[in-house]
Design a protein around this motif. Structure first.
Motif: not given
Length: 169
Positions: A50-65, A83-94
């Motif tokens: 929905l916003a941003g783009v996945p990439g190094p040091d980037q922030e982005y917003v996804l919408e679930g199925r 080989e490795l992707l690690e990111h924070t994850w803040r689900y709406i309401g958590e």
């Protein structure tokens, strides 16, 4: 692995506040990496960016199925393609960020996906995330094979949840 099986692919730990999952997916590590990181491919198995783009040091917003309007804000912590992707994850309401770590490696004719979703906030049952990641990676597997994923992701999650809940530590 068939989308109709409820064979567990991982383990939920309520004491460690994490969900782990491991499965072999069809395709190359590059194809699995692209499924996780390419905004054009994410909607086919997870949901749109929905916003941003996945990439190094980037922030982005996804919408679930599904039709819930669920959003997830992610900030990339580690990006080591393919080989490795690690990111924070803040689900709406958590109440807090969790950390999603995805490790991708060759496995015979396919790709081994190791997923650890840790530091889950106290109001979250890790079994929910295990069932969710199982359901989402079912959809990814279908797409990597050129098939349509199951249409009702909520029903698939509800089918998987009791098994992950019963087996949780």
């Amino acid at each position: 692995m068939s989308e109709t099986t409820t064979t567990l692919l991982g383990q939920a730990s309520r004491t460690r506040r994490e969900a782990r999952l491991e499965r072999v997916l069809p395709g190359t590590p590059d194809a699995v990496w692209a499924a996780w990181t390419d905004p054009a491919l994410l909607p086919s198995w997870f949901g749109p960016v929905l916003a941003g783009v996945p990439g190094p040091d980037q922030e982005y917003v996804l919408e679930g199925r599904g039709d819930h309007g669920d959003t997830i804000t992610c900030r990339v912590l580690r990006w080591r393609e393919p080989e490795l992707l690690e990111h924070t994850w803040r689900y709406i309401g958590e109440s807090a960020d969790s950390v999603l770590r995805v490790e991708i490696s060759p496995a015979g004719d396919g790709t081994l996906l190791r997923l650890r979703h840790g530091d889950l906030p106290p109001e979250v049952d890790p079994a929910d995330y295990c069932a969710g990641w199982h359901m989402y990676t079912d959809a990814m597997e279908a797409r990597l094979q050129g098939r349509e994923p199951v249409a009702d992701s909520d029903a698939r999650w509800l089918e998987l949840l009791p098994a992950y809940s019963a087996a949780a530590e």
